[in-house]
Motif scaffolding. Structure first.
Motif, mmCIF file in Angstrom:
data_model
loop_
_atom_site.group_PDB
_atom_site.id
_atom_site.type_symbol
_atom_site.label_atom_id
_atom_site.label_comp_id
_atom_site.label_asym_id
_atom_site.label_seq_id
_atom_site.Cartn_x
_atom_site.Cartn_y
_atom_site.Cartn_z
ATOM 1 N N HIS A 6 0.927 -1.194 -0.056
ATOM 2 C CA HIS A 6 -0.116 0.110 0.000
ATOM 3 C C HIS A 6 0.792 1.169 0.009
ATOM 4 N N VAL A 7 0.895 2.079 -1.119
ATOM 5 C CA VAL A 7 1.702 3.141 -0.902
ATOM 6 C C VAL A 7 0.914 4.500 -0.641
ATOM 7 N N TYR A 8 1.194 5.309 -0.010
ATOM 8 C CA TYR A 8 0.311 6.552 0.542
ATOM 9 C C TYR A 8 1.172 7.679 0.016
ATOM 10 N N GLU A 9 0.622 8.856 -0.565
ATOM 11 C CA GLU A 9 0.909 10.033 -0.727
ATOM 12 C C GLU A 9 1.189 10.928 0.156
ATOM 13 N N LEU A 10 1.658 12.107 0.458
ATOM 14 C CA LEU A 10 1.923 12.752 1.726
ATOM 15 C C LEU A 10 0.459 13.152 2.337
ATOM 16 N N PHE A 42 -1.000 6.323 6.752
ATOM 17 C CA PHE A 42 0.200 5.569 7.022
ATOM 18 C C PHE A 42 0.709 5.281 8.466
ATOM 19 N N TYR A 43 0.589 6.352 8.802
ATOM 20 C CA TYR A 43 1.258 6.321 10.557
ATOM 21 C C TYR A 43 0.368 5.447 11.285
ATOM 22 N N GLY A 44 -1.080 5.839 11.072
ATOM 23 C CA GLY A 44 -1.999 5.051 11.924
ATOM 24 C C GLY A 44 -1.773 3.420 11.595
ATOM 25 N N LYS A 45 -1.546 3.055 10.389
ATOM 26 C CA LYS A 45 -1.318 1.756 10.118
ATOM 27 C C LYS A 45 0.013 1.209 10.835
ATOM 28 N N ILE A 46 0.962 1.911 10.721
ATOM 29 C CA ILE A 46 2.516 1.563 11.443
ATOM 30 C C ILE A 46 2.645 1.883 12.663
ATOM 31 N N SER A 60 7.390 14.085 6.100
ATOM 32 C CA SER A 60 6.063 13.507 6.035
ATOM 33 C C SER A 60 4.884 14.668 5.615
ATOM 34 N N LEU A 61 5.354 15.951 5.492
ATOM 35 C CA LEU A 61 4.168 16.893 5.297
ATOM 36 C C LEU A 61 4.055 17.191 3.739
ATOM 37 N N PRO A 62 2.785 17.492 3.563
ATOM 38 C CA PRO A 62 2.397 17.661 2.115
ATOM 39 C C PRO A 62 2.533 19.340 1.811
ATOM 40 N N TYR A 63 2.900 19.936 2.662
ATOM 41 C CA TYR A 63 3.400 21.235 2.497
ATOM 42 C C TYR A 63 4.660 21.856 3.085
ATOM 43 N N VAL A 110 8.056 9.778 0.954
ATOM 44 C CA VAL A 110 8.302 10.994 1.523
ATOM 45 C C VAL A 110 8.871 12.164 0.838
ATOM 46 N N THR A 111 8.779 13.374 1.166
ATOM 47 C CA THR A 111 9.577 14.322 0.530
ATOM 48 C C THR A 111 11.020 14.757 0.932
ATOM 49 N N GLN A 112 11.697 15.550 0.053
ATOM 50 C CA GLN A 112 13.083 15.890 0.676
ATOM 51 C C GLN A 112 12.949 17.184 1.404
#
Ligand SMILES: C[S@@+](CC[C@H](N)C(=O)[O-])C[C@H]1O[C@@H](n2cnc3c(N)ncnc32)[C@H](O)[C@@H]1O
Length: 268
Positions: free
Chosen positions: A53-57, A63-67, A178-181, A227-229
């Motif tokens: 399962h791949v999660y975008e930001l 994602f963190y809920g699953k892990i 992990s942030l989308p912004y 993840v983002t850089q």
């Protein structure tokens, strides 16, 4: 994970061996073996794809809920080193203070950073995380500690925008990638007290470029966050624009010399 890898290697070896057999002896037996091993290989590849399962930001909290239940089992030596340096710099930032308010943005389970302050009665820990399962884990971990804390389930940007309090330390440990912004350094700087510090730790961009997914196996299924850089130089540049000074900066390298993570302390 290891079992899956062994099966994949076996499937590849069988496929190569049966193709070699077909080449040397084109009769129906090697052809059948080659077909069977090829389908075995394809089924394994398909199942691998199905259980990933791949999660975008923008889905990072899912994602963190699953892990969440596996989070603290996966710490490597280098991650631990980064957390130890982070904690050292939070402690240094409040060394002369009778009491301190610390804001932990994306606090996770609390084991890596907050737990180092559990016995300190002069600290109020302001915990913020966007993942309900992480907040539950944090609250469970602080249950038996004498630790003044306030925990909030919120996106960290939304929290900062509506926050009216000021803090002695703001810590953002391994949450920015992990942030989308883009993290709002200007807002964070405005939430610091006069001598406040902003401590940021995260994965080095060159490491994230090599490993763009943060993948964790949970109950035989692979969950991966793209993840983002986040370049530490960009953070420092933005901080300097807000009249913050660089008090400390370190890159934590792996044994092969590859930059793995960074810890920065910025202050007024
Ligand atoms: C890699 S974990 C780091 C946890 C902890 N700070 C540590 O150093 O171990 C990232 C944390 O950031 C949280 N997070 C991700 N996106 C967030 C957001 N937009 N706002 C607040 N927290 C977020 C996740 O739920 C997770 O607990």
């Amino acid at each position: 994970m290891k079992k899956k890898l062994v099966l994949q290697i076996l499937a590849v070896i069988t496929l190569i061996a049966s193709i070699a057999w077909v080449v040397s002896d084109f009769s129906y037996e090697p052809v059948i073996v080659a077909l069977v091993s090829a389908s075995g290989f394809l089924i394994l590849a398909w199942r691998e794809q199905q259980s990933k399962h791949v999660y975008e930001l923008d889905k990072a909290p899912d994602f963190y809920g699953k892990i969440a239940k596996m989070y603290d089992e996966r710490n490597t030596k280098f991650l631990k080193d980064s957390h130890i340096i982070t904690v050292k710099h939070i402690k240094e930032a409040i060394v002369d203070q009778k009491s301190a308010d610390i804001l932990d943005l994306g606090g996770g389970t609390g084991i890596n950073v907050a737990a180092h302050f559990f016995n300190r009665t002069n600290i109020t820990w302001h915990y913020v995380d966007a993942t309900a399962e992480m907040k539950v884990a944090f609250e469970k971990n602080v249950e038996s500690a004498s630790f003044k804390h306030v925990s909030k389930l919120s996106d960290l940007n939304i929290y900062m925008q509506s926050c009216e309090q000021k803090f002695d330390v703001i810590v953002v440990s391994f949450a920015l990638t992990s942030l989308p912004y883009q993290f709002d350094i200007s807002k964070a700087a405005s939430l610091l007290k006069e001598k406040g510090s902003l401590v940021i730790a995260d994965i080095e961009p060159e490491y994230n470029a090599k490993y763009p997914e943060y993948a964790v196996e949970v109950d035989n299924e692979l969950h991966a966050l793209s993840v983002t850089q986040v370049n530490p130089l960009d953070l420092i540049e933005s901080a300097l624009n807000e009249n913050l000074k660089v008090k400390f900066c370190q890159s934590i390298k792996k044994n092969d010399g590859v930059r793995y993570a960074y810890v920065i302390r910025l202050g007024k």
